[in-house]
Enzyme design. Structure first.
Site, short mmCIF file in Angstrom:
data_model
loop_
_atom_site.label_atom_id
_atom_site.label_comp_id
_atom_site.label_asym_id
_atom_site.label_seq_id
_atom_site.Cartn_x
_atom_site.Cartn_y
_atom_site.Cartn_z
N GLY A 1 -35.68 -49.92 62.55
CA GLY A 1 -36.75 -48.93 62.54
C GLY A 1 -36.18 -47.54 62.34
CD GLU B 1 -32.23 -57.70 64.55
OE1 GLU B 1 -33.26 -57.34 63.93
OE2 GLU B 1 -32.17 -58.74 65.19
N PRO B 2 -29.65 -52.60 62.32
CG PRO B 2 -27.89 -51.06 62.36
CD PRO B 2 -28.43 -52.26 63.08
N GLY B 3 -30.34 -51.89 58.89
CA GLY B 3 -29.99 -52.20 57.51
C GLY B 3 -29.95 -50.90 56.72
NE ARG C 1 -36.68 -49.35 49.63
CZ ARG C 1 -37.25 -48.23 49.98
NH1 ARG C 1 -37.12 -47.17 49.23
NH2 ARG C 1 -37.93 -48.13 51.09
CE1 TYR D 1 -41.64 -52.99 50.46
CE2 TYR D 1 -39.55 -52.14 49.66
CZ TYR D 1 -40.28 -53.15 50.26
OH TYR D 1 -39.64 -54.29 50.65
CB CYS E 1 -43.00 -55.56 29.06
SG CYS E 1 -42.21 -55.12 27.51
CD GLU E 2 -45.10 -56.12 35.06
OE1 GLU E 2 -45.94 -55.56 35.80
OE2 GLU E 2 -45.11 -57.32 34.78
CE1 TYR F 1 -33.92 -54.67 52.97
CE2 TYR F 1 -33.91 -52.33 53.54
CZ TYR F 1 -33.86 -53.66 53.92
OH TYR F 1 -33.73 -53.98 55.24
C1 LIG Z 1 -35.10 -56.20 57.56
C2 LIG Z 1 -34.77 -56.42 58.97
C3 LIG Z 1 -33.97 -55.49 59.65
C4 LIG Z 1 -33.44 -54.22 59.02
O1 LIG Z 1 -34.42 -53.31 58.73
P1 LIG Z 1 -34.04 -51.86 58.12
O2 LIG Z 1 -35.32 -51.19 57.93
O3 LIG Z 1 -33.34 -52.09 56.82
O4 LIG Z 1 -33.15 -51.18 59.08
C5 LIG Z 1 -33.66 -55.77 60.97
N1 LIG Z 1 -34.12 -56.88 61.59
C6 LIG Z 1 -34.88 -57.80 60.96
C7 LIG Z 1 -35.33 -59.01 61.68
C8 LIG Z 1 -35.24 -57.58 59.64
O5 LIG Z 1 -36.02 -58.48 59.01
#
Ligand SMILES: *Cc1c(COP(=O)(O)O)cnc(C)c1O
Length: 401
Positions: A218, A259-261, A298, A302, A328-329, A356
């Site tokens: 988040g 769980e940061p992405g 994205r 989004y 072609c979109e 992403y």
């Molecule tokens: C995608 C995801 C994340 C990472 O979210 P970010 O917005 O990229 O930080 C963490 N936990 C779970 C279960 C997810 O599906």
């Protein structure tokens, strides 16, 4: 990564190319790791954001674990050298055989529906502890495809079904050692995050065997100037305070997981493309580039804003452009952008392409996926070759006439 590094990289490896800066990834990891006021939080990097093995190995060296959402991602983690117990597996709507495979590998298991919980109980009972994903029903704001914790979301077990979870767990002697929530990445307000945390604390009282709470992700990063971002020190201090307080009431010290992405890799990456066509129409000037929604979806999926810069003519007279792809979109990277004059052949950098970007890319229109480059100590290193036509038809089977 300055413009010169990016330009040199593009000239050396061609375009379109994803370029990631290792140092930015390390800095973001460290910043988040240290944001919780002395609490030794465990970070499991969500590899769906960017799963190149070199990025995974880099984060492993930093001390990170992984959050995997598919069994394939679990295997990518193992291949990168992670131990099974450093991987949290958080699947959604998967066949039970995938859960069985994950269990045989030995990763942490996060269960997000009652059907799977019963099947698990039936087969495994109390032999391995599991985590439960709770849907706190918090609307985190942002695009509906990003926000995953709201009332209509398919993710997690409803906060209001906890009694049922407890019943099933009791019946099968299931040991629940963790509670998890992940509400999506558009939480602008720390207090929203903390409301979710409070719900998890409340839920925790039903589960005596917990060893950790997992607050998912988040964490927002800026995409354009003036964007509201998660103030990590502020929210870190607030979460740390509330977590310490919770542990005191719970009667034991638990671990705090995230769980940061996006936070870890988004800003590290840029997609370098080249202008193919400058096209004046009645309403605007289009800059067509040699990339599209097949490489970075994205902006279209989004409605995400990604800053775009002209690398090869930075001092040109700024003009108003719409930057569009070659698919072609209507694949528009950016509407109405003031950018230094773009000439055919100019190199453009699309920002925030680390998370992403490549991982959501595809071969639509039979286009090849870009190359990936990691800049380590200012030196660009190829970490994925550009695809060739062969990659597109590799698995095709030609029937006999
Ligand atoms: C995608 C995801 C994340 C990472 O979210 P970010 O917005 O990229 O930080 C963490 N936990 C779970 C279960 C997810 O599906």
């Amino acid at each position: 990564m300055n413009n010169k590094t990016l330009l040199d990289t593009a000239k050396k490896f061609g375009t379109p190319t994803y370029v990631y800066n290792a140092e930015t990834i390390q800095n973001q990891y460290t910043k988040l790791k240290n944001a919780f006021d002395g609490i030794d939080v465990k970070l499991h990097y969500a590899l769906k954001a960017l799963n190149n093995i070199n990025v995974l190995r880099l984060l492993k060296k930093e001390g990170s674990g992984l959050d995997a959402v598919s069994i394939e991602e679990v295997h990518l983690g193992l291949r990168a050298g992670f131990e099974a117990n450093q991987i949290m597996y958080t699947p959604n709507c998967v066949d039970f055989s995938e859960i069985e495979e994950a269990i045989s590998i030995g990763v942490h298991l996060n269960i997000d529906n009652l059907s799977t919980l019963e099947k698990f109980g039936n087969k495994y009972g109390n032999t391995i502890p599991i985590c439960i994903r709770i849907n706190p029903h918090i609307f985190a704001g942002g695009h509906n495809n990003i926000s995953v914790g709201h009332i209509d979301s398919k993710f997690g077990i409803s906060f209001y079904q906890l009694k049922h979870v407890v019943r099933i767990a009791k019946h099968y002697n299931i040991v629940i050692n963790g509670l998890h929530m992940h509400t999506g990445s558009d939480i602008l307000d720390p207090d929203v995050f903390l409301r979710g945390a409070d719900l998890l604390y409340e839920a925790a009282n039903e589960f005596p065997d917990l060893t950790f709470l997992d607050f998912g992700s988040g964490f927002k990063v800026p995409y354009k100037e003036g964007d509201i971002v998660t103030e990590i020190e502020l929210i870190g201090k607030k979460i740390a305070d509330s977590f310490r307080n919770f542990c005191k009431n719970y009667g034991r010290e638990l671990e705090l997981w995230f769980e940061p992405g996006k936070y870890i890799v988004s800003e590290s990456g840029k997609l370098i493309v080249q202008a193919t066509i400058i096209k004046q129409t009645t309403s605007t000037v289009f800059v067509g580039v040699n990339s599209g929604q097949n490489h970075l979806i994205r902006p279209m999926f989004y409605n995400a804003y990604h800053k775009i810069e002209n690398l090869s003519n930075p001092n040109g007279q700024p003009k108003l452009y719409s930057i569009v792809g070659y698919i072609c979109e209507s694949d528009t990277f950016g509407y109405d952008r003031m950018i230094p004059e773009v000439r055919e052949g100019d190199f453009l950098a699309i920002y925030n392409a680390g998370a992403y970007g490549f991982s959501m890319s595809n071969q639509y229109n039979a286009r090849l996926r870009p190359a990936e480059v990691l800049v380590v100590n200012k030196e660009p290193k190829l970490i994925r070759k550009r695809e060739t036509l062969e990659d597109i038809y590799r698995n095709e089977i030609i029937l006999e006439d």
